[in-house]
Motif scaffolding. Structure first.
Motif, short mmCIF file in Angstrom:
data_model
loop_
_atom_site.label_atom_id
_atom_site.label_comp_id
_atom_site.label_asym_id
_atom_site.label_seq_id
_atom_site.Cartn_x
_atom_site.Cartn_y
_atom_site.Cartn_z
N TYR A 156 -3.21 19.80 47.69
CA TYR A 156 -3.94 20.93 47.14
C TYR A 156 -5.32 21.03 47.80
O TYR A 156 -5.78 22.12 48.14
CB TYR A 156 -4.08 20.74 45.64
N CYS B 176 -5.03 9.21 45.00
CA CYS B 176 -4.43 10.41 45.61
C CYS B 176 -2.91 10.33 45.55
O CYS B 176 -2.32 9.31 45.88
CB CYS B 176 -4.90 10.52 47.06
N VAL B 177 -2.29 11.45 45.12
CA VAL B 177 -0.83 11.49 45.07
C VAL B 177 -0.24 12.27 46.25
O VAL B 177 0.96 12.35 46.40
CB VAL B 177 -0.33 12.12 43.76
N GLY B 178 -1.13 12.87 47.05
CA GLY B 178 -0.65 13.59 48.22
C GLY B 178 -0.08 14.96 47.91
O GLY B 178 0.88 15.40 48.54
N CYS B 179 -0.69 15.68 46.96
CA CYS B 179 -0.19 17.02 46.64
C CYS B 179 -0.67 18.04 47.66
O CYS B 179 -0.15 19.14 47.73
CB CYS B 179 -0.65 17.43 45.25
N CYS C 217 -8.58 19.05 42.99
CA CYS C 217 -7.80 17.81 42.97
C CYS C 217 -7.36 17.46 41.54
O CYS C 217 -8.18 17.29 40.66
CB CYS C 217 -8.62 16.66 43.55
N ALA D 98 -8.99 12.27 42.66
CA ALA D 98 -9.04 11.40 43.84
C ALA D 98 -10.07 11.92 44.83
O ALA D 98 -10.74 11.15 45.50
CB ALA D 98 -7.66 11.33 44.50
N ALA D 99 -10.18 13.24 44.94
CA ALA D 99 -11.24 13.82 45.75
C ALA D 99 -12.47 13.90 44.85
O ALA D 99 -12.41 14.47 43.77
CB ALA D 99 -10.85 15.21 46.23
N VAL E 298 -12.74 10.42 49.26
CA VAL E 298 -11.40 10.38 48.69
C VAL E 298 -11.09 8.96 48.22
O VAL E 298 -11.32 8.00 48.93
CB VAL E 298 -10.33 10.80 49.73
N ALA F 222 -4.89 11.85 51.27
CA ALA F 222 -5.77 12.78 51.95
C ALA F 222 -6.94 12.00 52.55
O ALA F 222 -7.38 11.00 51.98
CB ALA F 222 -6.28 13.84 50.98
N THR G 116 -6.07 14.76 40.21
CA THR G 116 -6.27 13.41 39.69
C THR G 116 -7.72 12.95 39.78
O THR G 116 -8.06 11.88 39.27
CB THR G 116 -5.43 12.39 40.48
S1 SF4 Z 1 -3.88 15.38 48.15
FE1 SF4 Z 1 -3.95 16.02 45.99
S2 SF4 Z 1 -4.36 14.14 44.88
FE2 SF4 Z 1 -4.87 13.71 47.01
S3 SF4 Z 1 -7.07 14.11 47.16
FE3 SF4 Z 1 -6.00 16.00 47.73
S4 SF4 Z 1 -5.87 17.18 45.84
FE4 SF4 Z 1 -6.35 15.07 45.27
#
Ligand code: SF4
Ligand code: SF4
Ligand code: SF4
Lengths: 228, 313
Positions: A135, A130-133, A109, A113-114, A125, A154, A111
């Motif tokens: 990943y 969370c930016v919603g990538c 993650c 966020a996780a 989370v 997420a 940022t």
């Molecule tokens: S979607 Fe991206 S920012 Fe959000 S928790 Fe997962 S890895 Fe982190």
């Protein structure tokens, strides 16, 4: 030229030294964090031999944690039927976050966020960060993370950290289970029911070979089929 | 299971394009530095190929970032990636590399065009001259760091995927090297293409130089692809399954054998060898070869991204 070359070399060396130092520090900090552990580490057992596939856990989780339709934090996966009438049976297994000790979702993650809650070991989370990538969704080997269509962040099972657990109750799915197939508790408390059950039964965890060290244990029911 | 939509697919083609563009930018800058230092020396800014690289690199990297941001589920929150960092996250470190890379890229481009910039600003904005003079003092440092950063950026595009433990095909140590090599060759191809579209001539010494570097680069790529799949097969289990699922049959099998191995690698290799031995370089040869390389790399990114997510551990 000679001079600038030397300056360049010096600069690069310093950069590398700095980078190595910083990453070393980060690892040292991380392992120190692990040393100063609290005495709570939550885990869960799903006793498949007791599970009747009623899906009360799914419903309870959706209600308690306001999980929107179309996505879910916990699913009961059903296979079968196996055997001959009248002795047919199904196999049920729980699909939800395994609360990995070495969680790939947390590692990737960008940022933070996780994250793993230090005090409890719960993988959770921070929806705001969370930016919603996605990943983490790609990184989770158990494929249980999803994007919450309401928050666009997420989402996944967090052992009811923000709901039931915060109110001092057991997780919603555990409370709802009519056959007591779910056991939730503190791995570090030897007197807890969780530890008692773990000691008394052979258990299994999924995909341990990946090094994720999951904290969702299952007591296997007979599987009914042979998969090579 | 359809080739473009399946359950275990998380990252779609925008990510492949992002990886492609980041690689193009890194490769273009890498070759621009090589061209300046080994071929052109002073007055490099007059070369169409350098100019092309100096346009392609910033446009590609920014377009790539734009695609990455647009692909988030919360695009307006993208600033959080720039504010919060996670040293363990490849994506987080990659964004950091991308930012620093862009700073050095623009400084280097400024230095390349110092003469015309200085001439233009002399009477209008004399302050700019001080700035360029300051940059010129650190030219070697800037160039050196730019080379390192472009290589890091190229490798990062692979590490981003190899950090995914759930997909045995992607969790592969050869992947960053493969993406680095193919990113470099896509950068070279885009400089060539842009160069001949501008004022570059197909027989210029820049073209000779790039073609000479490209031949071993393509051979390295072929070896890396071979190692990549051999490694998977020899690892066995789901890794072997992943390799067979990817190469064996169907849509992606065609993409791999015809698109990547055929058009993207063998085609340019043959053309480069032909052009080097006959020393006949026509506009269409150079542009055509470059287009083939670019298509090949774009297909490779998509192929790896999609087939990589087809098989889970
Ligand atoms: S979607 Fe991206 S920012 Fe959000 S928790 Fe997962 S890895 Fe982190
Ligand atoms: S099961 Fe997936 S979401 Fe849960 S902690 Fe492990 S990697 Fe993260
Ligand atoms: S522990 Fe809570 S969040 Fe997790 S599945 Fe059970 S009810 Fe849902």
């Amino acid at each position: 030229m000679e001079n600038s070359k030397r300056r360049f070399l010096k600069g690069t060396c310093a950069l590398f030294a700095g980078a190595t130092g910083a990453s070393l520090l980060a690892t040292v900090n991380a392992s120190e964090g692990a040393k100063a552990e609290s005495d709570i580490k939550y885990a869960m057992i799903h006793d498949e031999t007791k599970c009747i596939g009623c899906r009360a856990c799914e419903v309870a989780c959706r209600e308690t944690n306001q999980v929107p339709e179309g996505v879910s934090r916990v699913r009961i996966e059903q296979t079968g039927p196996f055997g001959e009438y009248p002795n047919e049976y199904y196999h049920f297994s729980r699909v939800s976050c395994q609360h990995c000790e070495d969680a790939p979702c947390v590692n990737v993650c960008p940022t933070g966020a996780a994250f793993i809650e230090k005090e409890t070991g719960i993988v959770s989370v921070n929806a705001w960060k969370c930016v919603g990538c996605q990943y983490c969704i790609a990184a989770c080997p158990y494929k249980i993370r999803f994007i919450n269509p309401v928050t666009h962040a997420a989402d996944k099972c967090d052992f009811c950290r923000e709901t039931n657990l915060a109110q001092g109750k057991q997780p919603a799915c555990v409370e709802a289970c009519p056959t007591k197939a779910l056991v939730f508790g503190n791995l570090k408390d030897p007197t807890s029911e969780l530890v008692q059950v773990l000691r008394a039964n052979p258990t299994q965890r999924a995909k341990v070979a990946l090094g994720t060290r999951p904290k969702l244990f299952r007591i296997l029911a007979k599987s009914g089929e042979v998969i090579l | 299971m359809s080739a473009l939509h399946f359950d275990t697919l998380v990252w779609h083609w925008p990510i492949a394009i992002y990886l492609f563009l980041a690689g193009v930018s890194a490769g273009a800058m890498f070759f621009a530095v090589l061209l300046k230092h080994f071929v052109l020396k002073q007055n490099a800014y007059q070369s169409g190929f350098i100019r092309a690289a100096c346009i392609v690199a910033p446009v590609a990297v920014m377009a790539g970032l734009g695609i990455l941001v647009a692909d988030l589920t919360k695009p307006l929150d993208f600033w959080k990636i720039l504010v919060f960092y996670n040293p363990k996250s490849v994506m987080s470190m990659g964004v950091l590399i991308l930012l620093i890379y862009q700073v050095f890229m623009f400084m280097w481009i400024g230095l390349i065009f110092r003469k015309p910039v200085d001439a233009w600003c002399e009477s209008r904005f004399p302050i700019v001259l001080k700035l360029t003079a300051l940059l010129a003092r650190f030219e070697a440092t800037i160039t050196g760091l730019l080379v390192i950063l472009s290589l890091a950026l190229g490798a990062y595009t692979g590490f981003l995927l190899s950090a995914l433990p759930g997909y045995p095909m992607l969790k592969n140590p050869v992947l960053p090297l493969l993406f680095l090599a193919s990113g470099l060759s896509s950068g070279a191809a885009s400089s060539l293409l842009g160069g001949v579209l501008m004022n570059g001539k197909p027989n210029d010494k820049e073209v000779h130089f790039i073609h000479k570097v490209e031949i071993p680069l393509i051979l390295v790529e072929i070896v890396l692809i071979f190692t990549f799949f051999m490694g998977l097969v020899l690892t066995g289990g789901q890794s072997k399954m992943a390799a067979f699922n990817a190469l064996g049959y169907g849509f992606w099998g065609w993409i791999f054998w015809v698109g990547i191995i055929g058009l993207g690698l063998s085609g340019p290799l043959a053309m480069n060898l032909f052009m080097t031995t006959t020393s006949k370089r026509k506009w269409a040869y150079v542009a055509g070869t470059a287009c083939l390389s670019l298509i090949g790399v774009l297909l490779l990114r998509n192929f790896i991204l999609y087939t990589g997510q087809m098989t889970i551990a």
